[in-house]
Design an enzyme around this catalytic site. Sequence first.
Site, short mmCIF file in Angstrom:
data_model
loop_
_atom_site.label_atom_id
_atom_site.label_comp_id
_atom_site.label_asym_id
_atom_site.label_seq_id
_atom_site.Cartn_x
_atom_site.Cartn_y
_atom_site.Cartn_z
CD GLN A 37 -1.12 -0.96 3.60
OE1 GLN A 37 -2.31 -1.17 3.41
NE2 GLN A 37 -0.54 -1.24 4.76
CG HIS A 68 -4.58 3.23 19.07
ND1 HIS A 68 -3.94 4.38 18.65
CD2 HIS A 68 -4.49 2.37 18.03
CE1 HIS A 68 -3.48 4.20 17.42
NE2 HIS A 68 -3.81 2.99 17.02
CG ASP A 92 -1.27 2.56 14.68
OD1 ASP A 92 -1.25 2.20 15.88
OD2 ASP A 92 -2.33 2.59 14.02
CG ASP A 112 0.60 -4.21 10.07
OD1 ASP A 112 -0.22 -3.46 10.61
OD2 ASP A 112 0.79 -4.22 8.83
N GLY A 144 -1.13 -11.91 8.65
CA GLY A 144 -1.91 -12.21 9.85
C GLY A 144 -2.92 -13.32 9.64
CG ASP A 162 -5.46 -1.85 15.06
OD1 ASP A 162 -6.10 -1.15 14.25
OD2 ASP A 162 -4.58 -1.40 15.82
CB THR A 164 -7.08 -1.10 6.33
OG1 THR A 164 -6.86 -2.35 5.66
CG2 THR A 164 -5.75 -0.49 6.70
CG ASP A 165 -12.03 1.12 5.66
OD1 ASP A 165 -12.10 1.10 6.90
OD2 ASP A 165 -12.13 2.16 4.99
N PRO A 169 -5.50 -5.07 1.62
CG PRO A 169 -3.38 -4.24 2.21
CD PRO A 169 -4.66 -3.85 1.54
#
Lengths: 286, 286
Positions: A37, A68, A92, A112, A144, A162, A164-165, A169
């Site tokens: 990405q 978080h 992050d 990640d 993952g 945790d 992304t949309d 990925p």
Amino acid sequence: MSNLDANTWFTEISDRDGSAFSLRINKKLESKQSPFQLVEMYETTDFGNLMIIDGCTMVSTRENFFYHEMMSHPALFSHPAPKNVVIIGGGDCGTLREVLKHPDIKTVHQIDIDEVVTEMSLKYFPELCESNDDPRASVMFDDGIKFMAEAAPESIDVIIVDGTDPVGPGEGLFNHAFYTSCLKALRTGGILIQQSESPLMHQQLLRETRAAMLDVGFADLQTLPFPQPIYPSGLWSATMARKGENFTAFRAQDVESATFNTEYYNVGIHQGALATPNFLKRALAK
Amino acid sequence: MSNLDANTWFTEISDRDGSAFSLRINKKLESKQSPFQLVEMYETTDFGNLMIIDGCTMVSTRENFFYHEMMSHPALFSHPAPKNVVIIGGGDCGTLREVLKHPDIKTVHQIDIDEVVTEMSLKYFPELCESNDDPRASVMFDDGIKFMAEAAPESIDVIIVDGTDPVGPGEGLFNHAFYTSCLKALRTGGILIQQSESPLMHQQLLRETRAAMLDVGFADLQTLPFPQPIYPSGLWSATMARKGENFTAFRAQDVESATFNTEYYNVGIHQGALATPNFLKRALAK
């Protein structure tokens, strides 16, 4: 009708929602195309640093605490005695930091897929990475989905997804195969928690996520809304699924006596997040 | 970096917050300069109709329920037996509709300075105006500050200040003189509730508002955060001030047995809104 100068504003258009959100920027800090990405960093005028992945706002200094904290403390305080935690995504490292605030946690494996996210966070959100060297933490860069498929059965207490949309990925993190892996890897009473998008704007996805979790055999669900200022609608959610047991009252006494600091989370906030707005009750009943 | 075509997007820049919010529009419906402000109406692609006042998003079909319900039900259910209500501002009539859902309310006087707002709402948000002809309602167009200054002492149970931001016509609604008028007009145990901006972005204003309410002699305060998708930060607040008495538990039993419909508000939501996030506790203690 105001115009946003593209040199001084970063704008994310959420096409599916017919809305857009913009932050005013001082400058672009860095941009890096990873194998997975495009990761971009900006310095904003009012929200601190800002991470963008494939054009979507991900994290800002000013308000990441909502996300978080709500991705970690409700699940950890809903489990009677969590020891072993896995974070899928979370590059992050802000969720990792929150998990490691719990002194009884023994191990946290974070997986990640994209090392560039953590590289950028170390540089521009050092406060989120302050616990990366904790001896209880293993920060890994790998797939993952594969990690969960290969995890030892009955070896994990809490799995935090945790990601992304559910595009790019993050897509494989919202389906039956992945949830089946998670269920198998959890001990009885264990909890899976996943960010589950906007309860106002993305009800179909939320329904499908919850249905898939029940389909694969999770016993009970809780969906917790919380503020998310830089995501579409400003209102987001996390959905928790429990293996083999219904959710019971969370450890409110332990929240009260916790010695670590949080910006958003406390007993009342956790209780409040368990109150489902009427519109959401109706949407989930469909 | 995405570009928003000004022909298909309405954008509000919040200069003080360094953020902007945009909704995609099908068309502009109407625009009218009143003696007080510019009122514009758009049809959006995903949020229904949208009212803009002096360039700021005010109301949309899709999400106005958060605001209107939280400006009315918490105050009405915190009062033991409200009969007489005054709404200052509120020209879209959405708050009025919510108040009139309470069968024991005897009178509601609504005083908005700008008739054009109600004219537009009747046309483009007819559902918000469905109770305007209720015999208990008096919809007036006048100066709300003057109305409160001249109100009979000890004549009102709940005053709802449903105004714009503290600039332009809304400015005089955030000061000692106005709060003194409100205090005098309320019966003992009466409640003033006012929209009090974003608890994340506008803490200085929130502190000043609360300090002014206490300065003029209100006995107790409660600040309730709630989602507000089209306002800056997506998180807003209402602050309640009580005359002569501290807040006690709200009438949860009456909420449970209420026969009217709400989209957001319920017992758990009210309880949850009374939980102050840690960052806000610290900000209010400053």
